[in-house]
Design a protein around this motif. Structure first.
Motif, short mmCIF file in Angstrom:
data_model
loop_
_atom_site.label_atom_id
_atom_site.label_comp_id
_atom_site.label_asym_id
_atom_site.label_seq_id
_atom_site.Cartn_x
_atom_site.Cartn_y
_atom_site.Cartn_z
N HIS A 26 0.85 -1.20 0.00
CA HIS A 26 0.00 0.00 0.00
C HIS A 26 0.87 1.24 0.00
N TYR A 67 0.52 5.65 0.23
CA TYR A 67 -0.26 6.88 0.36
C TYR A 67 0.44 7.91 -0.50
N VAL A 87 3.91 2.36 2.31
CA VAL A 87 3.83 2.03 3.74
C VAL A 87 3.83 0.51 3.98
N GLY A 96 2.78 0.56 9.45
CA GLY A 96 1.62 0.21 8.61
C GLY A 96 0.70 -0.84 9.23
N SER A 117 -1.91 -0.48 11.33
CA SER A 117 -3.32 -0.10 11.23
C SER A 117 -3.78 -0.07 9.77
N THR A 118 -2.85 0.31 8.88
CA THR A 118 -3.18 0.30 7.45
C THR A 118 -3.49 -1.13 7.01
N GLY A 142 -6.81 -2.11 8.25
CA GLY A 142 -7.84 -1.46 7.43
C GLY A 142 -8.06 -2.21 6.12
N LEU A 197 -9.90 -0.12 3.53
CA LEU A 197 -8.91 0.51 2.65
C LEU A 197 -8.69 -0.43 1.47
N ASP A 237 -8.13 -2.55 16.58
CA ASP A 237 -7.06 -1.60 16.27
C ASP A 237 -6.61 -0.89 17.55
N ARG A 262 8.82 1.15 8.08
CA ARG A 262 8.27 1.50 6.78
C ARG A 262 9.28 1.36 5.65
#
Lengths: 263, 260
Positions: free
Chosen positions: B14, B16, B21, B44, B46-47, B50, B56, B157, B209
């Motif tokens: 993913h 942004y 990330v 990342g 929580s990403t 998601g 997401l 989360d 990251r």
């Protein structure tokens, strides 16, 4: 070496104003008493500014004769219809602008272009379009109420915490349910704040529209009294408008207490 | 294999804008198991959660879920949020009912609300407003709301990170009991390694990251048998910390540089 020795002085007070109802009442009573005393002593010329007692007498006479209600009922009807129409359409467009990208830029561009126009300046145009009757007055009120309502509603929707909307989505709530159960209640404080502004605007526009072209209504009554130098009745009409403003504010306060009790 | 939902993350990445990330994440959360995602700040976690919950869309790869869901499940993949995400204009019962109202009859909704409030010890607070509750109680409401929809997979989360240490310890024990009793597949994001070793069947350690899977540690001991002061778990916590420490220090320096 500097030394300190002694009790620690309190320095954390202030910056926490609180309401004092008695002070508000005392101020109003004091101003009216001073005004009456000035008029009785001949300091204030009563031809230009009648004494409070004379205004109260005129108000009583208007009430007993039914003249007050004849004018007030027409004004209340115009105020209610104009405000409700402007509010309903304003909330509708405000929600649409706040929720849908397609409508956001065009809607806000129109609102930004039309909102600053003094609505009183449009009354002659509305009279040409909708006639001298009720239509032009109602449209003036609705138009004046519409734009601030759009702005308040769209602002309220913009400020809905995105986390709450994401929560609704994560639980699979429908788009309609998210709007009905999350967006609208969260935007309600901003919408109700908007009501306070729009109700005042509506009263101002009501009087203006009635002064420009009406036979009845508080605005027309005040104008007619002014033309006749009947300052007792003129100020009686203004007192009625002031009370009307206070009453509307009280109703909105009750509405806020009923709908926003959770705060 | 136990009944339940299997969540498969396949080559997920993913970005942004221009910032990558996550990169090449492949994982499987087995039915009924607790997968804990740990890693340094900004890696990342929580990403990824998601993306796993469909909130997401990944830039690369895909997430699949397959398996059995409870017959009365109303929302297969259900979140519990760090900030509780309670509606302040609804009472405790109202917040739980929110996710049931348009899907169950009024009677069934009331019964299920009462059931989950009892399960989470909130019955006496049914008519309280969220502002009247402590952080721990608010998170219980979040848990009750999540359990009310009979999820097949719980996605948590950092559910305890906004709470004080004592409340966190108390709720952690309750989480362990509730998750064990519910038997749902669970994905749990945390930066707290004590929580990770207390709850995780598999602990996924992400690198800084762009987040990549650095290691996957399995903990086979049943949740009910794990204790806070268990030497094995404390040793595992230390081992996890050694894996993360250098990355965490670099991530922290990157954050400071970025804020300058």
């Amino acid at each position: 070496m500097p030394r300190i020795d002694g009790p620690i002085a309190f320095r954390g007070g202030g910056f926490a104003p609180s309401d004092r109802t008695w002070a508000a009442v005392a101020t109003l009573v004091g101003v009216v008493a001073l005004w009456q005393a000035g008029a009785s002593a001949g300091v204030i010329p009563t031809l230009f500014l009648p004494a409070p007692v004379s205004i109260a007498r005129a108000l009583w006479a208007l009430t007993v004769s039914g003249e007050l209600w004849k004018n007030l009922s027409v004004s209340l009807m115009r105020l209610a219809v104009g405000w409700i129409v402007g509010t309903v359409f304003g909330i509708g467009l405000g929600l649409a602008v706040g929720l849908w990208s397609v409508l956001r830029s065009p809607g806000m561009a129109l609102v930004s272009a039309l909102f600053p126009i003094p609505k009183i300046a449009l009354v002659p145009l509305f009279i040409i379009w909708f006639g001298i009757g009720e239509g032009s007055k109602l449209v003036t009120l609705a138009f004046g109420v519409f734009f601030p309502t759009v702005i308040a509603t769209a602002g309220g929707v913009d400020n809905v915490p995105r986390g709450l909307i994401r929560m609704g989505q994560s639980f699979g709530l429908s788009h309609t349910a998210i709007i009905r159960k999350i967006v609208l209640p969260a935007a309600l404080p901003a919408i109700l704040s908007g009501f306070r502004v729009t109700s005042s605007i509506a009263i101002v526009l009501l009087v203006a529209a009635e002064m420009i072209g009406a036979e009845r209504g508080i605005g027309a009554f005040v104008l007619s009294a002014g033309n006749l130098y009947d300052t007792d009745n003129l100020l009686a009409g203004i007192v009625v408008l002031s009370v009307l403003g206070l009453l509307v504010s009280w109703v909105i306060g009750r509405l806020e207490r009923a709908l926003l009790g959770w705060r | 294999m136990t009944d339940g939902l299997r969540l498969t993350v396949d080559g997920v990445g993913h970005r942004y804008g221009g910032l990558q990330v996550l990169h090449g994440i492949s994982l499987t959360a087995e039915p009924g198991e607790v997968m804990v995602l740990v890693g340094p700040s900004g890696c990342g976690k929580s990403t990824l959660l998601g993306i796993m919950g469909g909130m997401l869309a990944p830039s690369e790869g895909a997430v699949r879920c397959a398996g059995d869901v409870p017959p009365d499940c109303l929302n297969a993949l259900t979140y519990v949020f760090q900030d509780f995400s309670l509606l302040p204009w609804r009472t405790v019962a109202g917040n739980v009912a929110l996710v049931l109202e348009d899907r169950l009859s009024r009677t069934a909704c009331a019964a299920r609300v009462a059931e989950v409030l009892a399960l989470t010890g909130l019955t006496d607070f049914a008519t309280a407003w969220p502002r009247q509750l402590s952080g721990g109680m608010r998170q219980r409401v979040g848990i009750a709301r999540a359990l009310a929809v009979r999820p097949a997979c719980l996605l948590l989360d950092e559910p305890l990170s906004a709470l004080d240490a004592q409340t966190r310890d108390l709720l952690l024990e309750e989480f362990a009991s509730l998750i064990t009793a519910a038997g749902t597949t669970t994905v749990y994001v945390t930066h707290n390694l004590a929580e990770a070793v207390r709850l995780g069947h598999q602990i996924v350690v992400l690198s800084r990251r762009p987040g990549q899977v650095r290691d996957v540690v399995r903990v086979d001991r049943p949740l009910a048998e794990r204790r806070a002061a268990d030497p094995d778990l404390m040793a595992l916590e230390q081992r996890l910390w050694r894996m993360i420490r250098d990355d965490a220090a670099v991530a922290e320096r990157e954050r400071i540089d970025a804020s300058d």
